[in-house]
Design an enzyme around this catalytic site. Sequence first.
Site, short mmCIF file in Angstrom:
data_model
loop_
_atom_site.label_atom_id
_atom_site.label_comp_id
_atom_site.label_asym_id
_atom_site.label_seq_id
_atom_site.Cartn_x
_atom_site.Cartn_y
_atom_site.Cartn_z
CB SER A 17 2.17 3.48 -5.60
OG SER A 17 2.57 4.07 -4.38
CG ASP A 192 8.29 2.26 1.82
OD1 ASP A 192 7.29 2.10 2.56
OD2 ASP A 192 8.21 2.24 0.58
CG HIS A 195 4.95 1.88 -1.03
ND1 HIS A 195 6.11 2.64 -1.03
CD2 HIS A 195 4.23 2.28 -2.10
CE1 HIS A 195 6.08 3.46 -2.07
NE2 HIS A 195 4.96 3.26 -2.74
#
Length: 214
Positions: A17, A192, A195
Site C-alpha cells: 500500500s 498507525d 502509513h
Amino acid sequence: MSISFKPNQTLLFIGDSITDCGRTRPIGQRAGNGLGSGYVSFVDSILGAAVPEVPVRVLNLGCSGNRVTNLAERWHADVLDLKPDWLSVMIGINDVWRQFDGVPGMPQVAPEQYESIYRDLLAQTRPQLEGLVLMTPYYLETNLEDPMRTKMDIYSAITRKLAQEFDAIFVDTQAAFDQYLAQRPTQSLCSDRVHPNGVGHMVLARAFLTAVGL
C-alpha cells in the site's frame, strides 16, 4: 550529480500500500493521478523537474495489503512481462504486520520464507534489468526494543543482504525515517506507524532519489 537512469528508460515500482497509494489499474502511469498520491508520484515529479534532459517512464504496480507471497503470484504479469529497464521493490511491512494484528487463520511469512521467495523473484528478474533498487520495509517507532520494530529490522537486514547479492542500489528507508524521528514525533507522520502522510512519502522519495544519484 550523476543520475543512474538513461533517457527514455522505464522505471517500475512494485510493493504494497505504501507504493500503491491509489494508483490506477491495471498499470499506474503519469496520466491524471495514475501514479497515486505517494512517493512514486513524488519521485516522478522531481525527476521530471530536476533532470528534464533524462525523461523516465515511471510505472506503479503497488498493491495494498501485499506480502512477498502476493508479489510472487503476480510477478510474471506485473514485472517480467512489462520488461522494465529499472525495478524498485519495497516489500515486507505486511509480512511483519500480519504477525502482530491478530488476523485469524492467516498463514505467516517467516524471515526464512521471506528471504527465499524474495531471492527467487530477484534471480528471475535481475538478468533482464539494467538496474535494481531494493527499499527496506520500515516501522515508525523509535524504541528499538519494540517487538514489531525488532522484527521489522530483521526483514530490513534481509533486504540489505539481497541488495548486496544482486548488485542492487540499497535504500534504507528505516534509517531515513529514524533521522526524521530524531527531530519530530511519529504523530507528525501518521497515526498507525506504517502509513505516512505527504511528509513521510517525501522522506521516502528523498531517500530513493539520493540513492540513485539525484
